[in-house]
Write an enzyme that holds these catalytic residues in place. Structure first.
Site, PDB file in Angstrom:
ATOM      1  N   ASP A  44      41.862  56.905  67.893  1.00  0.00           N
ATOM      2  CA  ASP A  44      41.053  57.170  66.772  1.00  0.00           C
ATOM      3  C   ASP A  44      39.805  57.903  66.643  1.00  0.00           C
ATOM      4  O   ASP A  44      38.719  57.446  65.715  1.00  0.00           O
ATOM      5  CB  ASP A  44      40.451  55.528  66.352  1.00  0.00           C
ATOM      6  CG  ASP A  44      41.802  54.767  66.123  1.00  0.00           C
ATOM      7  OD1 ASP A  44      42.705  55.005  66.326  1.00  0.00           O
ATOM      8  OD2 ASP A  44      41.409  53.469  65.730  1.00  0.00           O
ATOM      9  N   LYS A 142      48.784  53.197  63.560  1.00  0.00           N
ATOM     10  CA  LYS A 142      48.766  51.690  63.524  1.00  0.00           C
ATOM     11  C   LYS A 142      47.608  51.205  62.540  1.00  0.00           C
ATOM     12  O   LYS A 142      46.875  52.016  61.670  1.00  0.00           O
ATOM     13  CB  LYS A 142      48.051  51.420  64.953  1.00  0.00           C
ATOM     14  CG  LYS A 142      46.716  52.140  65.103  1.00  0.00           C
ATOM     15  CD  LYS A 142      46.135  51.751  66.405  1.00  0.00           C
ATOM     16  CE  LYS A 142      44.569  52.222  66.509  1.00  0.00           C
ATOM     17  NZ  LYS A 142      43.611  51.634  65.547  1.00  0.00           N
ATOM     18  N   CYS A 187      38.759  49.320  68.815  1.00  0.00           N
ATOM     19  CA  CYS A 187      40.070  50.175  69.314  1.00  0.00           C
ATOM     20  C   CYS A 187      40.490  50.412  70.581  1.00  0.00           C
ATOM     21  O   CYS A 187      41.613  50.054  71.088  1.00  0.00           O
ATOM     22  CB  CYS A 187      40.539  51.002  68.287  1.00  0.00           C
ATOM     23  SG  CYS A 187      40.842  50.251  66.526  1.00  0.00           S
TER      24      CYS A 187
HETATM   25  C1  VGL Z   1      38.209  50.312  64.462  1.00  0.00           C
HETATM   26  C2  VGL Z   1      37.280  48.990  63.248  1.00  0.00           C
HETATM   27  C3  VGL Z   1      38.349  49.031  61.984  1.00  0.00           C
HETATM   28  C4  VGL Z   1      38.465  51.306  65.696  1.00  0.00           C
HETATM   29  C5  VGL Z   1      39.411  50.540  63.467  1.00  0.00           C
HETATM   30  O1  VGL Z   1      39.162  52.386  65.552  1.00  0.00           O
HETATM   31  O2  VGL Z   1      37.690  51.027  66.730  1.00  0.00           O
HETATM   32  N1  VGL Z   1      37.382  49.744  64.161  1.00  0.00           N
HETATM   33  N2  VGL Z   1      39.125  49.941  62.411  1.00  0.00           N
END
Ligand code: VGL
Ligand code: ZN
Length: 239
Positions: A44, A142, A187
């Site tokens: 991410d 995802k 994540c």
């Molecule tokens: C994430 C919060 C919400 C992450 C993704 O990538 O850690 N955190 N969505």
């Protein structure tokens, strides 16, 4: 004279002291050698989670050059993208009266609510513009099911819907994953833990990751990761 140490004796002591240190030094200097059965999972590293993004992780931009460097050591690299529908269940805006970082109960368990982020096809969902890993082989998205979040790159938050990543890695004989990116306590942590569930070795590269740290979540995530055998390493540990 009370104490006279001759030069010979001093040298002897030095050698002895050094010999005692040798095993510790050897351990400290042993680097992790990488093989074709290893993969780097870059989690991410998207605009939404970095400077100016709607869910910017503190200091998130700092890891991008380091990840670019580390990635050169890996034959196999997988990138992930948080990839939500508009009105996703993890957005505070989808729950009247709720605000970001509130926690609610959903059929699959507790859900932290977030600002809207990483909506499919928007600029914010794009990979960080400075991320430069041309040899990355797979981008796994995802969190694309509207009613289920997915911190993990392997398994959605219902703990049963798979993204297919486990099967992909196994089909390619990859049995050890190194995880880095954003955010360490969400994540990255869930991905590393689920890699363990898939029977793989999992190592989190701490300095190539950054956390959100909401209400002690970073320390809690490390405790959880350790308890399932995830290893905590630094980028300098890689050969
Ligand atoms: C994430 C919060 C919400 C992450 C993704 O990538 O850690 N955190 N969505
Ligand atoms: Zn998300």
């Amino acid at each position: 004279m009370a104490v006279v140490l001759d030069r010979r004796r001093l040298l002897g002591m030095g050698a002895l002291a050094l010999a005692g240190l040798a095993p510790a030094l050897a351990r400290a200097q042993t680097k992790i050698a990488l093989a074709r059965t290893d993969a780097l999972i870059v989690v991410d590293v998207q605009r939404c989670f970095t400077k100016g993004g709607s869910l910017a992780v503190p200091d998130g931009d700092a890891i991008v050059p380091l990840i670019n460097d580390i990635a050169k050591k890996f034959a196999n690299v997988v990138l992930t993208q948080d990839w939500h529908t508009p009105g996703h269940v993890s957005f505070a805006s989808s729950h009247p009266g709720k605000k970001p970082f509130d926690v609610i109960d959903l059929p699959y368990g507790k859900q932290v609510l977030w600002p809207d982020h990483c909506v499919q096809g928007t600029d914010g969902a794009g990979l960080h513009p400075d991320l430069a890993i041309p040899h990355a082989q797979l981008v796994i998205r995802k969190g694309y099911n509207k009613d289920v979040d997915s911190y993990s790159a392997f398994l959605e938050a219902d703990s049963k819907t798979t993204t297919g990543l486990g099967g992909y890695l196994k089909a390619r004989a990859i049995n050890r994953v190194f995880v880095c990116g954003l955010a360490t306590d969400f994540c990255v942590a869930w991905t590393a833990q689920d890699a363990r569930k898939e029977g793989m070795e999992a190592l989190v590269i701490e300095d190539a990751s950054r956390g959100i740290d909401a209400q002690g979540s970073l320390a809690a995530a490390w405790t959880k990761m350790m308890s399932v055998g995830v290893k905590r390493i630094k980028s300098g540990d890689l050969a």
